[in-house]
Motif scaffolding. Sequence first.
Motif, PDB file in Angstrom:
ATOM      1  N   LYS A  28      12.683   3.308  -3.460  1.00  0.00           N
ATOM      2  CA  LYS A  28      12.830   2.679  -4.782  1.00  0.00           C
ATOM      3  C   LYS A  28      12.487   1.197  -4.739  1.00  0.00           C
ATOM      4  O   LYS A  28      11.892   0.648  -5.678  1.00  0.00           O
ATOM      5  CB  LYS A  28      14.259   2.906  -5.282  1.00  0.00           C
ATOM      6  N   ASN A  29      12.855   0.540  -3.653  1.00  0.00           N
ATOM      7  CA  ASN A  29      12.583  -0.895  -3.524  1.00  0.00           C
ATOM      8  C   ASN A  29      11.090  -1.208  -3.451  1.00  0.00           C
ATOM      9  O   ASN A  29      10.685  -2.360  -3.623  1.00  0.00           O
ATOM     10  CB  ASN A  29      13.284  -1.459  -2.289  1.00  0.00           C
ATOM     11  N   MET A  30      10.270  -0.193  -3.189  1.00  0.00           N
ATOM     12  CA  MET A  30       8.819  -0.374  -3.125  1.00  0.00           C
ATOM     13  C   MET A  30       8.162  -0.276  -4.499  1.00  0.00           C
ATOM     14  O   MET A  30       6.948  -0.436  -4.620  1.00  0.00           O
ATOM     15  CB  MET A  30       8.200   0.667  -2.177  1.00  0.00           C
ATOM     16  N   ASP A  31       8.966   0.010  -5.528  1.00  0.00           N
ATOM     17  CA  ASP A  31       8.463   0.064  -6.905  1.00  0.00           C
ATOM     18  C   ASP A  31       8.168  -1.359  -7.368  1.00  0.00           C
ATOM     19  O   ASP A  31       9.076  -2.167  -7.547  1.00  0.00           O
ATOM     20  CB  ASP A  31       9.526   0.726  -7.796  1.00  0.00           C
ATOM     21  N   THR A  32       6.892  -1.661  -7.566  1.00  0.00           N
ATOM     22  CA  THR A  32       6.488  -3.018  -7.952  1.00  0.00           C
ATOM     23  C   THR A  32       6.085  -3.106  -9.418  1.00  0.00           C
ATOM     24  O   THR A  32       5.588  -4.152  -9.865  1.00  0.00           O
ATOM     25  CB  THR A  32       5.316  -3.492  -7.081  1.00  0.00           C
ATOM     26  N   VAL A  33       6.280  -2.028 -10.186  1.00  0.00           N
ATOM     27  CA  VAL A  33       5.833  -2.034 -11.583  1.00  0.00           C
ATOM     28  C   VAL A  33       6.994  -2.010 -12.575  1.00  0.00           C
ATOM     29  O   VAL A  33       6.830  -2.414 -13.735  1.00  0.00           O
ATOM     30  CB  VAL A  33       4.883  -0.846 -11.865  1.00  0.00           C
TER      31      VAL A  33
ATOM     32  N   GLY B 270       8.038   4.149  -6.786  1.00  0.00           N
ATOM     33  CA  GLY B 270       8.054   3.634  -5.426  1.00  0.00           C
ATOM     34  C   GLY B 270       7.099   4.369  -4.511  1.00  0.00           C
ATOM     35  O   GLY B 270       6.473   3.778  -3.623  1.00  0.00           O
ATOM     36  N   LEU B 271       6.958   5.683  -4.743  1.00  0.00           N
ATOM     37  CA  LEU B 271       6.111   6.499  -3.873  1.00  0.00           C
ATOM     38  C   LEU B 271       4.616   6.238  -4.046  1.00  0.00           C
ATOM     39  O   LEU B 271       3.803   6.811  -3.319  1.00  0.00           O
ATOM     40  CB  LEU B 271       6.397   7.987  -4.106  1.00  0.00           C
ATOM     41  N   SER B 272       4.262   5.381  -4.997  1.00  0.00           N
ATOM     42  CA  SER B 272       2.855   4.990  -5.108  1.00  0.00           C
ATOM     43  C   SER B 272       2.448   4.058  -3.977  1.00  0.00           C
ATOM     44  O   SER B 272       1.259   3.810  -3.753  1.00  0.00           O
ATOM     45  CB  SER B 272       2.596   4.309  -6.459  1.00  0.00           C
TER      46      SER B 272
ATOM     47  N   THR C  44       3.599   2.365   2.054  1.00  0.00           N
ATOM     48  CA  THR C  44       4.746   1.982   2.878  1.00  0.00           C
ATOM     49  C   THR C  44       5.946   2.860   2.562  1.00  0.00           C
ATOM     50  O   THR C  44       6.675   3.296   3.457  1.00  0.00           O
ATOM     51  CB  THR C  44       5.117   0.505   2.648  1.00  0.00           C
ATOM     52  N   ALA C  45       6.154   3.154   1.281  1.00  0.00           N
ATOM     53  CA  ALA C  45       7.259   4.017   0.873  1.00  0.00           C
ATOM     54  C   ALA C  45       7.052   5.435   1.385  1.00  0.00           C
ATOM     55  O   ALA C  45       7.997   6.090   1.848  1.00  0.00           O
ATOM     56  CB  ALA C  45       7.385   4.022  -0.651  1.00  0.00           C
ATOM     57  N   VAL C  46       5.829   5.917   1.311  1.00  0.00           N
ATOM     58  CA  VAL C  46       5.519   7.257   1.829  1.00  0.00           C
ATOM     59  C   VAL C  46       5.852   7.343   3.309  1.00  0.00           C
ATOM     60  O   VAL C  46       6.443   8.319   3.777  1.00  0.00           O
ATOM     61  CB  VAL C  46       4.034   7.602   1.577  1.00  0.00           C
TER      62      VAL C  46
ATOM     63  N   GLY D 235       2.346  16.196  -9.348  1.00  0.00           N
ATOM     64  CA  GLY D 235       3.470  15.472  -8.768  1.00  0.00           C
ATOM     65  C   GLY D 235       3.197  15.140  -7.322  1.00  0.00           C
ATOM     66  O   GLY D 235       2.070  15.268  -6.826  1.00  0.00           O
ATOM     67  N   THR D 236       4.233  14.737  -6.626  1.00  0.00           N
ATOM     68  CA  THR D 236       4.123  14.399  -5.210  1.00  0.00           C
ATOM     69  C   THR D 236       4.128  15.668  -4.378  1.00  0.00           C
ATOM     70  O   THR D 236       4.983  16.534  -4.551  1.00  0.00           O
ATOM     71  CB  THR D 236       5.300  13.504  -4.785  1.00  0.00           C
TER      72      THR D 236
END
Length: 210
Positions: free
Chosen positions: A54-59, A70-72, A75-77, A175-176
């Motif tokens: 979640k912390n990798m969500d920059t939008v 975040g999974l975009s 690094t999060a992946v 989806g993912t």
Amino acid sequence: MNDPAFARTRENGMEFGSITGSGKLLRTALGPMVFRAKDSKLTSRLVKVLAQVKNMDTVSARGSRNVADGLSSSTAVALLEGFDFNVKASLGSILNSIVTVDDATGTISIAEYNPLEQMRSPEGATHFSLQAGFLKIDFATGAFELSLSPEDVFALENNTVTPELIPAGVPTLAGTGMHLLLIEFFQEVNGSQYMLNNGSFNVLNLIKIS
């Protein structure tokens, strides 16, 4: 509830609710696979990793950051790939062979290996099974689709095997994509196979995210 002094607290609470919901969704989507290979701390361990994702969500705005966005991030992946649902039985501690995944079909292939020499198994085990799962999950909408391969059963003997696990189909949901490997151990008695009541060796690993 509206005091400006507690704005950060409200934002943190909203994001925590989001990641706990994402963790529950993932466990639900995997259904019986999780039930057969998990540890007592799975929920808290999964929430911890998803919080990092979640912390990798920059939008999204603070308070609205989420796992889906975040999974975009690659690094999060990387944070979530390789996650073991049973911390007592990590894939690397049970199986010593090379595992590869075909992203398009979800087929999981394991390089030729000798189960007696390259697997750690519980006392009394005579057989083990392997199963692949190809999951498509949309953390934003809550939709998911899981396709499983047949369970391939092998004897724990001094021989070589080259497993190829092919899911029944390719999920069509947008989806993912997640590719998972399940390993379970059995004991054969008079031609019947019995699950060993020892969760310290059953593996469920998130091999790859695509």
